[in-house]
Structures are given as structure tokens and as C-alpha cells.
Scaffold this active site. Structure first.
Site, PDB file in Angstrom:
ATOM      1  N   ASN A 157     -29.506 -12.309  10.628  1.00  0.00           N
ATOM      2  CA  ASN A 157     -28.952 -11.535   9.519  1.00  0.00           C
ATOM      3  C   ASN A 157     -29.048 -12.364   8.230  1.00  0.00           C
ATOM      4  O   ASN A 157     -28.530 -13.484   8.172  1.00  0.00           O
ATOM      5  CB  ASN A 157     -27.496 -11.181   9.823  1.00  0.00           C
ATOM      6  CG  ASN A 157     -26.907 -10.239   8.806  1.00  0.00           C
ATOM      7  OD1 ASN A 157     -27.002 -10.475   7.601  1.00  0.00           O
ATOM      8  ND2 ASN A 157     -26.264  -9.177   9.265  1.00  0.00           N
ATOM      9  N   ASP A 165     -27.918 -11.450   5.170  1.00  0.00           N
ATOM     10  CA  ASP A 165     -26.982 -11.003   4.140  1.00  0.00           C
ATOM     11  C   ASP A 165     -26.449 -12.141   3.283  1.00  0.00           C
ATOM     12  O   ASP A 165     -26.354 -12.032   2.057  1.00  0.00           O
ATOM     13  CB  ASP A 165     -25.790 -10.277   4.769  1.00  0.00           C
ATOM     14  CG  ASP A 165     -26.146  -8.937   5.373  1.00  0.00           C
ATOM     15  OD1 ASP A 165     -27.286  -8.470   5.166  1.00  0.00           O
ATOM     16  OD2 ASP A 165     -25.293  -8.355   6.058  1.00  0.00           O
ATOM     17  N   HIS A 166     -26.066 -13.241   3.929  1.00  0.00           N
ATOM     18  CA  HIS A 166     -25.370 -14.291   3.182  1.00  0.00           C
ATOM     19  C   HIS A 166     -26.311 -15.232   2.440  1.00  0.00           C
ATOM     20  O   HIS A 166     -25.838 -16.051   1.641  1.00  0.00           O
ATOM     21  CB  HIS A 166     -24.399 -15.021   4.096  1.00  0.00           C
ATOM     22  CG  HIS A 166     -23.278 -14.120   4.532  1.00  0.00           C
ATOM     23  ND1 HIS A 166     -22.376 -13.591   3.629  1.00  0.00           N
ATOM     24  CD2 HIS A 166     -22.955 -13.601   5.735  1.00  0.00           C
ATOM     25  CE1 HIS A 166     -21.528 -12.805   4.275  1.00  0.00           C
ATOM     26  NE2 HIS A 166     -21.861 -12.796   5.547  1.00  0.00           N
ATOM     27  N   HIS A 187     -27.660  -5.749   5.910  1.00  0.00           N
ATOM     28  CA  HIS A 187     -26.702  -4.673   5.719  1.00  0.00           C
ATOM     29  C   HIS A 187     -26.690  -4.288   4.241  1.00  0.00           C
ATOM     30  O   HIS A 187     -26.262  -5.074   3.395  1.00  0.00           O
ATOM     31  CB  HIS A 187     -25.313  -5.150   6.162  1.00  0.00           C
ATOM     32  CG  HIS A 187     -24.252  -4.098   6.095  1.00  0.00           C
ATOM     33  ND1 HIS A 187     -22.946  -4.333   6.483  1.00  0.00           N
ATOM     34  CD2 HIS A 187     -24.276  -2.799   5.676  1.00  0.00           C
ATOM     35  CE1 HIS A 187     -22.226  -3.245   6.326  1.00  0.00           C
ATOM     36  NE2 HIS A 187     -23.016  -2.290   5.821  1.00  0.00           N
ATOM     37  N   ARG A 199     -24.776  -2.598   1.921  1.00  0.00           N
ATOM     38  CA  ARG A 199     -23.440  -2.036   1.778  1.00  0.00           C
ATOM     39  C   ARG A 199     -23.380  -1.102   0.572  1.00  0.00           C
ATOM     40  O   ARG A 199     -24.160  -1.233  -0.375  1.00  0.00           O
ATOM     41  CB  ARG A 199     -22.410  -3.153   1.620  1.00  0.00           C
ATOM     42  CG  ARG A 199     -22.261  -4.042   2.855  1.00  0.00           C
ATOM     43  CD  ARG A 199     -21.141  -5.041   2.658  1.00  0.00           C
ATOM     44  NE  ARG A 199     -19.848  -4.379   2.625  1.00  0.00           N
ATOM     45  CZ  ARG A 199     -18.967  -4.397   3.640  1.00  0.00           C
ATOM     46  NH1 ARG A 199     -19.244  -5.046   4.751  1.00  0.00           N
ATOM     47  NH2 ARG A 199     -17.818  -3.780   3.523  1.00  0.00           N
ATOM     48  N   ARG A 202     -22.765  -5.732  -2.333  1.00  0.00           N
ATOM     49  CA  ARG A 202     -22.188  -7.057  -2.573  1.00  0.00           C
ATOM     50  C   ARG A 202     -23.142  -8.199  -2.219  1.00  0.00           C
ATOM     51  O   ARG A 202     -22.959  -9.312  -2.684  1.00  0.00           O
ATOM     52  CB  ARG A 202     -20.874  -7.222  -1.817  1.00  0.00           C
ATOM     53  CG  ARG A 202     -21.012  -7.300  -0.319  1.00  0.00           C
ATOM     54  CD  ARG A 202     -19.678  -7.568   0.360  1.00  0.00           C
ATOM     55  NE  ARG A 202     -18.713  -6.496   0.152  1.00  0.00           N
ATOM     56  CZ  ARG A 202     -17.556  -6.418   0.806  1.00  0.00           C
ATOM     57  NH1 ARG A 202     -17.233  -7.358   1.692  1.00  0.00           N
ATOM     58  NH2 ARG A 202     -16.729  -5.421   0.590  1.00  0.00           N
ATOM     59  N   HIS A 203     -24.121  -7.939  -1.351  1.00  0.00           N
ATOM     60  CA  HIS A 203     -25.099  -8.982  -1.055  1.00  0.00           C
ATOM     61  C   HIS A 203     -26.522  -8.408  -1.093  1.00  0.00           C
ATOM     62  O   HIS A 203     -27.216  -8.586  -2.078  1.00  0.00           O
ATOM     63  CB  HIS A 203     -24.791  -9.716   0.260  1.00  0.00           C
ATOM     64  CG  HIS A 203     -24.240  -8.880   1.373  1.00  0.00           C
ATOM     65  ND1 HIS A 203     -24.902  -7.802   1.906  1.00  0.00           N
ATOM     66  CD2 HIS A 203     -23.085  -9.010   2.080  1.00  0.00           C
ATOM     67  CE1 HIS A 203     -24.185  -7.285   2.904  1.00  0.00           C
ATOM     68  NE2 HIS A 203     -23.068  -7.994   3.021  1.00  0.00           N
ATOM     69  N   GLU A 260     -28.611  -2.295   8.781  1.00  0.00           N
ATOM     70  CA  GLU A 260     -27.257  -1.833   9.014  1.00  0.00           C
ATOM     71  C   GLU A 260     -26.828  -0.948   7.852  1.00  0.00           C
ATOM     72  O   GLU A 260     -27.050  -1.298   6.684  1.00  0.00           O
ATOM     73  CB  GLU A 260     -26.305  -3.021   9.157  1.00  0.00           C
ATOM     74  CG  GLU A 260     -26.613  -3.894  10.366  1.00  0.00           C
ATOM     75  CD  GLU A 260     -25.686  -5.081  10.490  1.00  0.00           C
ATOM     76  OE1 GLU A 260     -25.593  -5.632  11.589  1.00  0.00           O
ATOM     77  OE2 GLU A 260     -25.063  -5.464   9.468  1.00  0.00           O
ATOM     78  N   THR A 266     -17.175  -6.725   8.362  1.00  0.00           N
ATOM     79  CA  THR A 266     -16.869  -5.598   9.226  1.00  0.00           C
ATOM     80  C   THR A 266     -15.740  -5.956  10.188  1.00  0.00           C
ATOM     81  O   THR A 266     -15.809  -6.950  10.899  1.00  0.00           O
ATOM     82  CB  THR A 266     -18.120  -5.183  10.022  1.00  0.00           C
ATOM     83  OG1 THR A 266     -19.193  -4.952   9.107  1.00  0.00           O
ATOM     84  CG2 THR A 266     -17.862  -3.913  10.803  1.00  0.00           C
ATOM     85  N   GLU A 312     -24.496  -1.814  19.739  1.00  0.00           N
ATOM     86  CA  GLU A 312     -24.233  -3.218  19.459  1.00  0.00           C
ATOM     87  C   GLU A 312     -22.726  -3.411  19.597  1.00  0.00           C
ATOM     88  O   GLU A 312     -21.955  -2.845  18.826  1.00  0.00           O
ATOM     89  CB  GLU A 312     -24.700  -3.629  18.067  1.00  0.00           C
ATOM     90  CG  GLU A 312     -24.435  -5.107  17.788  1.00  0.00           C
ATOM     91  CD  GLU A 312     -25.015  -5.601  16.475  1.00  0.00           C
ATOM     92  OE1 GLU A 312     -24.514  -6.625  15.961  1.00  0.00           O
ATOM     93  OE2 GLU A 312     -25.958  -4.965  15.959  1.00  0.00           O
ATOM     94  N   HIS A 366     -21.355 -10.354  15.839  1.00  0.00           N
ATOM     95  CA  HIS A 366     -20.261 -10.499  14.882  1.00  0.00           C
ATOM     96  C   HIS A 366     -19.425 -11.723  15.222  1.00  0.00           C
ATOM     97  O   HIS A 366     -18.821 -11.806  16.295  1.00  0.00           O
ATOM     98  CB  HIS A 366     -19.344  -9.282  14.781  1.00  0.00           C
ATOM     99  CG  HIS A 366     -18.598  -9.251  13.475  1.00  0.00           C
ATOM    100  ND1 HIS A 366     -19.194  -8.884  12.282  1.00  0.00           N
ATOM    101  CD2 HIS A 366     -17.333  -9.583  13.152  1.00  0.00           C
ATOM    102  CE1 HIS A 366     -18.320  -8.973  11.299  1.00  0.00           C
ATOM    103  NE2 HIS A 366     -17.178  -9.416  11.800  1.00  0.00           N
TER     104      HIS A 366
END
Length: 252
Positions: A16, A18-19, A52, A54, A58-59, A79, A110, A160, A199
Site C-alpha cells: 500500500n 498511501d503513506h 486508497h 479517499r 488526504r493522501h 480501495e 479505517t 479482505e 490492516h
């Protein structure tokens, strides 16, 4: 096919990104580039790239998804919330997989699984629209039999399982959460679902989850991004994949 096991996939790692985008957005710069992170992760052994989009952006941004889609050599796992905006966007991009997730504006990350049973008709409509475009649909749910039954009823072939509660606890409570995940995996697989999980997983808690035989794929992001600060991005991906594969093969 796993780069660590050329005779076939033992367990897939979805990285992932995202970050990576979170770091970029913190200063409004163009770096670090999540697209580059995704491509390097593939080279380091990632079996798919998860991101993801969103509603609050935000990312990951729309432009990130659009730019990345044609460049991936593996597959994109997008996602998205169950909203018409997100489903329409996914249908335009046509990633290999879309994982439908719950989403609240105020959450840091999440907080739990999608309530498929309680939002049956909306989820079913989203699944049908995505599948009409040739997209495989996964539902991010808690390890709950009723939610898995609802997943089958709406026509999604993949789940998932949310491992956040396992990751956030310790001792006897964590063991109880692990057993709950194990039972969920067994039930989902027995009903013909492909079972993924993710997660909150990191380098010292992933082993027990990776050891569950019927889990096909783990999606992990924050821990890999954090570890890469110290060891480098590609090394962080390789280490996580090696831990997962060696655990599955019984070489802990």
C-alpha cells in the site's frame, strides 16, 4: 509468481503506497513520488500495488491513480468507498481489483470492516457496476460469518479480513482476535471465497497471520513506509515479503 519461490505463489504481498503520498502532501511537494514507490515495490517483489483514493483525498490523488494504472506490471488494487463518485471513477480507470471499504471523514485510518449486510443494496449495486467493467471486487470486512454470507449474496468473490483489532491488542486478547481471524478465514474459504487480510500488520506481528494457510494475500503499507526510513524502500518491501513467505513455508 513469487520472486522467492519460482514454482508458484506462496502468499501475495500487496504494498500500500498511501503513506508515501502522505509524506508528499505534508509539504505540498512533488516528492516522495508514490508512482516511483509503486514501481520500485514491484521490482522488490510486491505482487500488487494497493492504494486508497479517499473522498477527502488526504493522501492519494486522482492524478496518482490515473498516472499509475498504465505503468504497473503487476496489478492495481484500488480501495474505495461505496459512493457513486468512487465507483464511477474506478470504472473509468479499470484496475484489476477494487476493494470496497468503509470510510469516515473523521477517522485517522479505517476503523473496521464494511457492513455489507446493513448496506446490502448499495454494496450489491456497486459490485454489479464494477463487475460489468471486468473488475474483480473485494470487500473489506470483519471476520464475521454474517458479513461473509452477505458478501456471497451480493456477488463479490473476494474478501479482505480486517486485522486491525488483532494488531492493536496484546496477550490473551490478541490471541482471541487471532483465533477469530483464523475461524473467519476457514469459513470464507469453505464458502468458496478468496480470502485476503490486512490492516495494522507490521514486521513482528505479521507472522501469525501469514501462517494461516488459506490467506491468499496480505495488504500492508504504513509499516513498510515506516521501516523504509531506516533500511530503504526496496529493502523494506523485500524484508516483508521474505517474512511472509518463510512463515508460510514453516521457516520462522
Amino acid at each position: 509468481m513469487s520472486f522467492l519461490h519460482p514454482n508458484g505463489t506462496i502468499i501475495d504481498l500487496g504494498v500500500n503506497i498511501d503513506h508515501v503520498a502522505t509524506l508528499r502532501n505534508a509539504r505540498g511537494t512533488r516528492y516522495p513520488d508514490p508512482i516511483r514507490a509503486a514501481l520500485l515495490a514491484e521490482q522488490a517483489g510486491a505482487d500488487c500495488i494497493t492504494l486508497h483514493l479517499r473522498e477527502d483525498r488526504r493522501h492519494i490523488k486522482d492524478a496518482d491513480v490515473i498516472a499509475l494504472a498504465p505503468q504497473l506490471l503487476t496489478r492495481m488494487n484500488l480501495e474505495a468507498a461505496v459512493t457513486q463518485e468512487m465507483i464511477d471513477f474506478a470504472c473509468r480507470i479499470k484496475p484489476a481489483d477494487v476493494c470496497l471499504v468503509p470510510e469516515k471523514r473523521t477517522e485517522v485510518t479505517t476503523e473496521g470492516g464494511l457492513d455489507v449486510a446493513g448496506n446490502f443494496h448499495a454494496v450489491q449495486a456497486a459490485v454489479k457496476q464494477l463487475q460489468a467493467e471486468g473488475i474483480r471486487v473485494s470487500l473489506f470486512i470483519d471476520a464475521d460469518e454474517a458479513q461473509m454470507d452477505a458478501t456471497i449474496a451480493v456477488g463479490a468473490p473476494v474478501i479482505e479480513l480486517h486485522t486491525g483489532r488483532y494488531a492493536d491488542t496484546e496477550g490473551a486478547e490478541q490471541q482471541a482476535e487471532l483465533e477469530r481471524v483464523r475461524r473467519g478465514v476457514l469459513y470464507g474459504a469453505s464458502r468458496g471465497l478468496k480470502v485476503n487480510a490486512g490492516h495494522g500488520l507490521h514486521y513482528t506481528n505479521v507472522q501469525a497471520i501469514a501462517a494461516i494457510p488459506d490467506i491468499a494475500e496480505l495488504n500492508i503499507g504504513h509499516a513498510i513506509v515506516a521501516h523504509s526510513v531506516f533500511v530503504g524502500w526496496e529493502n523494506a518491501v523485500r524484508e516483508m515479503k521474505a517474512i511472509m513467505v518463510s512463515t508460510r513455508l514453516g521457516r520462522q
